[in-house]
Design a protein around this motif. Structure first.
Motif, PDB file in Angstrom:
ATOM      1  N   ILE A  19       0.843  -1.206   0.000  1.00 15.19           N
ATOM      2  CA  ILE A  19       0.000   0.000   0.000  1.00 15.19           C
ATOM      3  C   ILE A  19       0.873   1.248   0.000  1.00 15.19           C
ATOM      4  CG2 ILE A  19      -1.617   1.362   1.388  1.00 15.19           C
ATOM      5  CD1 ILE A  19      -2.852  -1.339   2.292  1.00 15.19           C
ATOM      6  N   ARG A  20       1.904   1.236   0.825  1.00 18.93           N
ATOM      7  CA  ARG A  20       2.824   2.385   0.881  1.00 18.93           C
ATOM      8  C   ARG A  20       3.559   2.572  -0.441  1.00 18.93           C
ATOM      9  NH1 ARG A  20       6.294   1.195   6.136  1.00 18.93           N
ATOM     10  NH2 ARG A  20       7.335   3.158   5.511  1.00 18.93           N
ATOM     11  N   VAL A  21       3.924   1.470  -1.079  1.00 18.29           N
ATOM     12  CA  VAL A  21       4.573   1.543  -2.393  1.00 18.29           C
ATOM     13  C   VAL A  21       3.622   2.163  -3.412  1.00 18.29           C
ATOM     14  CG1 VAL A  21       5.409   0.160  -4.344  1.00 18.29           C
ATOM     15  CG2 VAL A  21       6.215  -0.335  -2.026  1.00 18.29           C
ATOM     16  N   GLN A  22       2.368   1.738  -3.401  1.00 21.01           N
ATOM     17  CA  GLN A  22       1.387   2.282  -4.333  1.00 21.01           C
ATOM     18  C   GLN A  22       1.224   3.788  -4.136  1.00 21.01           C
ATOM     19  OE1 GLN A  22      -2.476   0.441  -4.117  1.00 21.01           O
ATOM     20  NE2 GLN A  22      -3.415   1.892  -5.538  1.00 21.01           N
ATOM     21  N   GLN A  23       1.135   4.212  -2.894  1.00 19.75           N
ATOM     22  CA  GLN A  23       0.966   5.637  -2.620  1.00 19.75           C
ATOM     23  C   GLN A  23       2.183   6.443  -3.057  1.00 19.75           C
ATOM     24  OE1 GLN A  23       0.145   5.310   1.572  1.00 19.75           O
ATOM     25  NE2 GLN A  23      -2.075   5.097   1.285  1.00 19.75           N
ATOM     26  N   ALA A  24       3.375   5.921  -2.800  1.00 14.30           N
ATOM     27  CA  ALA A  24       4.595   6.614  -3.212  1.00 14.30           C
ATOM     28  C   ALA A  24       4.713   6.652  -4.731  1.00 14.30           C
ATOM     29  CB  ALA A  24       5.830   5.924  -2.603  1.00 14.30           C
ATOM     30  N   ALA A  25       4.326   5.556  -5.386  1.00 16.71           N
ATOM     31  CA  ALA A  25       4.359   5.518  -6.847  1.00 16.71           C
ATOM     32  C   ALA A  25       3.428   6.572  -7.435  1.00 16.71           C
ATOM     33  CB  ALA A  25       3.976   4.133  -7.347  1.00 16.71           C
ATOM     34  N   GLU A  26       2.248   6.690  -6.846  1.00 14.47           N
ATOM     35  CA  GLU A  26       1.283   7.689  -7.335  1.00 14.47           C
ATOM     36  C   GLU A  26       1.827   9.103  -7.151  1.00 14.47           C
ATOM     37  OE1 GLU A  26      -2.220   6.697  -5.183  1.00 14.47           O
ATOM     38  OE2 GLU A  26      -2.760   5.015  -6.508  1.00 14.47           O
ATOM     39  N   ARG A  27       2.526   9.328  -6.052  1.00 13.75           N
ATOM     40  CA  ARG A  27       3.126  10.655  -5.842  1.00 13.75           C
ATOM     41  C   ARG A  27       4.210  10.945  -6.871  1.00 13.75           C
ATOM     42  NH1 ARG A  27       2.550   9.075  -0.317  1.00 13.75           N
ATOM     43  NH2 ARG A  27       4.754   8.475  -0.146  1.00 13.75           N
ATOM     44  N   SER A  28       4.823   9.885  -7.403  1.00 13.46           N
ATOM     45  CA  SER A  28       5.873  10.074  -8.409  1.00 13.46           C
ATOM     46  C   SER A  28       5.310  10.066  -9.826  1.00 13.46           C
ATOM     47  CB  SER A  28       6.932   8.972  -8.279  1.00 13.46           C
ATOM     48  OG  SER A  28       6.452   7.729  -8.770  1.00 13.46           O
ATOM     49  N   GLY A  29       3.979   9.956  -9.934  1.00 15.98           N
ATOM     50  CA  GLY A  29       3.344   9.958 -11.250  1.00 15.98           C
ATOM     51  C   GLY A  29       3.368   8.623 -11.952  1.00 15.98           C
ATOM     52  N   ARG A  30       3.559   7.547 -11.190  1.00  8.50           N
ATOM     53  CA  ARG A  30       3.614   6.210 -11.772  1.00  8.50           C
ATOM     54  C   ARG A  30       2.591   5.299 -11.091  1.00  8.50           C
ATOM     55  NH1 ARG A  30       9.600   4.542 -10.834  1.00  8.50           N
ATOM     56  NH2 ARG A  30       9.296   5.870  -8.983  1.00  8.50           N
ATOM     57  N   LYS A  31       2.501   4.075 -11.606  1.00  9.98           N
ATOM     58  CA  LYS A  31       1.627   3.079 -11.011  1.00  9.98           C
ATOM     59  C   LYS A  31       2.458   2.096 -10.198  1.00  9.98           C
ATOM     60  CE  LYS A  31      -1.793   3.279 -14.763  1.00  9.98           C
ATOM     61  NZ  LYS A  31      -2.487   2.503 -15.813  1.00  9.98           N
ATOM     62  N   ALA A  32       1.806   1.430  -9.255  1.00 10.80           N
ATOM     63  CA  ALA A  32       2.514   0.503  -8.368  1.00 10.80           C
ATOM     64  C   ALA A  32       3.194  -0.620  -9.144  1.00 10.80           C
ATOM     65  CB  ALA A  32       1.553  -0.072  -7.339  1.00 10.80           C
ATOM     66  N   ASP A  33       2.586  -1.052 -10.265  1.00  8.01           N
ATOM     67  CA  ASP A  33       3.183  -2.166 -10.992  1.00  8.01           C
ATOM     68  C   ASP A  33       4.448  -1.779 -11.757  1.00  8.01           C
ATOM     69  OD1 ASP A  33       2.157  -0.742 -13.137  1.00  8.01           O
ATOM     70  OD2 ASP A  33       0.675  -2.253 -13.711  1.00  8.01           O
ATOM     71  N   GLN A  34       4.824  -0.510 -11.677  1.00  2.00           N
ATOM     72  CA  GLN A  34       6.091  -0.069 -12.261  1.00  2.00           C
ATOM     73  C   GLN A  34       7.231  -0.123 -11.247  1.00  2.00           C
ATOM     74  OE1 GLN A  34       4.012   3.651 -13.899  1.00  2.00           O
ATOM     75  NE2 GLN A  34       5.567   3.303 -15.450  1.00  2.00           N
ATOM     76  N   ILE A  35       6.913  -0.544 -10.033  1.00  3.44           N
ATOM     77  CA  ILE A  35       7.909  -0.656  -8.972  1.00  3.44           C
ATOM     78  C   ILE A  35       8.017  -2.116  -8.558  1.00  3.44           C
ATOM     79  CG2 ILE A  35       8.687   0.236  -6.745  1.00  3.44           C
ATOM     80  CD1 ILE A  35       8.039   2.443  -8.795  1.00  3.44           C
ATOM     81  N   ARG A  36       9.224  -2.654  -8.609  1.00  2.13           N
ATOM     82  CA  ARG A  36       9.447  -4.027  -8.140  1.00  2.13           C
ATOM     83  C   ARG A  36       9.836  -3.988  -6.662  1.00  2.13           C
ATOM     84  NH1 ARG A  36      13.659  -5.015 -10.685  1.00  2.13           N
ATOM     85  NH2 ARG A  36      12.828  -5.933 -12.598  1.00  2.13           N
ATOM     86  N   VAL A  37       9.135  -4.752  -5.864  1.00  3.95           N
ATOM     87  CA  VAL A  37       9.451  -4.858  -4.441  1.00  3.95           C
ATOM     88  C   VAL A  37      10.131  -6.202  -4.207  1.00  3.95           C
ATOM     89  CG1 VAL A  37       8.532  -4.966  -2.095  1.00  3.95           C
ATOM     90  CG2 VAL A  37       7.504  -3.407  -3.780  1.00  3.95           C
ATOM     91  N   VAL A  38      11.420  -6.159  -3.871  1.00  2.00           N
ATOM     92  CA  VAL A  38      12.169  -7.376  -3.572  1.00  2.00           C
ATOM     93  C   VAL A  38      12.161  -7.573  -2.054  1.00  2.00           C
ATOM     94  CG1 VAL A  38      14.392  -8.555  -3.718  1.00  2.00           C
ATOM     95  CG2 VAL A  38      13.614  -7.108  -5.613  1.00  2.00           C
ATOM     96  N   ALA A  39      11.545  -8.648  -1.609  1.00  2.00           N
ATOM     97  CA  ALA A  39      11.499  -8.963  -0.178  1.00  2.00           C
ATOM     98  C   ALA A  39      12.820  -9.633   0.203  1.00  2.00           C
ATOM     99  CB  ALA A  39      10.326  -9.891   0.119  1.00  2.00           C
ATOM    100  N   VAL A  40      13.622  -8.937   0.985  1.00  2.00           N
ATOM    101  CA  VAL A  40      14.965  -9.426   1.319  1.00  2.00           C
ATOM    102  C   VAL A  40      14.870 -10.321   2.546  1.00  2.00           C
ATOM    103  CG1 VAL A  40      17.336  -8.773   1.857  1.00  2.00           C
ATOM    104  CG2 VAL A  40      15.959  -7.334   0.329  1.00  2.00           C
TER     105      VAL A  40
END
Length: 245
Positions: A19-40
């Motif tokens: 959810i936080r990734v989606q919100q940050a992506a929207e603030r950057s003018g992108r969609k959440a699926d443009q950000i890869r989240v690697v769970a370390v």
């Protein structure tokens, strides 16, 4: 019943992160699926990784080769594994042969390791391996990574001299406390501009892997396409003994 409770917390934490990734992506003018989240998942048990997998996640990262090659075969083969950080050349063969679903190495910081990976991929006849060039944006001696001024030359070597590697982008690891300043992120973005100009490639062909648990939202807002999140999903790391890379 302690273990299921712990694992349930991890799945819940993953949803919160997304959810936080989606919100940050929207603030950057992108969609959440443009950000890869690697769970370390370094230092975490297979059972906990499996719970996050069962919650629908498929991108996982490890930092230690020995731990990686023990855990990966116990997990589903549709996981997209990322090796993150400094890779020793004498561990390349073991890593490549033991983790056939290794998708990317985030941490190529000199020509030597690029050459070892290139030969290793050729020897086992696997498809080209995606790699990111690691840049030391903080100037800390304790950090691996090519200096920003040497970034273009190393990327050129990977693209032109390593036919079994596929250059995917640039990555940086934050300050000693695993957070970065906006200047670190700007430095990596500037390196991307230089690389794209020198090699004649589009910015979208050069990912930016920057941002971890403490700063991933800021990193996304500043253009990151790949964030590496460990403790926020899995809880604090546990180091029972010193591990060799």
């Amino acid at each position: 019943m302690a273990a299921p409770a712990m694992e349930s917390v991890a799945a819940t934490a993953l949803r919160s992160v997304m959810i936080r990734v989606q919100q940050a992506a929207e603030r950057s003018g992108r969609k959440a699926d443009q950000i890869r989240v690697v769970a370390v998942s370094k230092t975490k048990p297979v059972s906990l990784i499996r719970q996050v997998y069962d919650a629908g996640h498929r991108y996982f990262g490890e930092n230690y080769v020995q731990e990686f090659v023990e855990k990966a075969p116990q997990l589903p083969d549709d996981i997209e594994w990322h090796f993150i950080g400094r890779l020793q050349s004498n561990k390349v063969k073991m890593l490549l042969s033991s983790v056939p679903n290794l998708a990317m190495v985030q941490g190529v910081d000199d020509e030597k390791i690029a050459n070892h990976l290139d030969r290793g991929v050729a020897n086992i006849r696997r498809k080209p391996l995606r790699v990111m060039v690691q840049v030391n944006t903080s100037g800390e001696e304790s950090k691996s990574g090519v200096e920003p001024s040497g970034c273009v030359e190393l990327v050129k070597h990977v693209k032109l001299g390593c036919p079994n590697l596929e250059f995917s982008g640039l990555m940086t690891i934050g300050m000693l406390d695993y957070t970065s300043t906006p200047q670190n992120f700007k430095t990596l973005s500037d390196c991307r501009l230089e690389v794209c100009k020198a090699l004649g490639i589009k910015e979208e062909q050069c990912e930016l892997s920057m941002g971890m648990s403490g700063d991933f939202e800021q990193a996304i807002e500043m253009g990151s396409t790949n964030v590496r999140i460990g403790s926020t999903i899995f809880g604090p790391r546990e180091y029972p003994k010193k591990q060799a890379n």
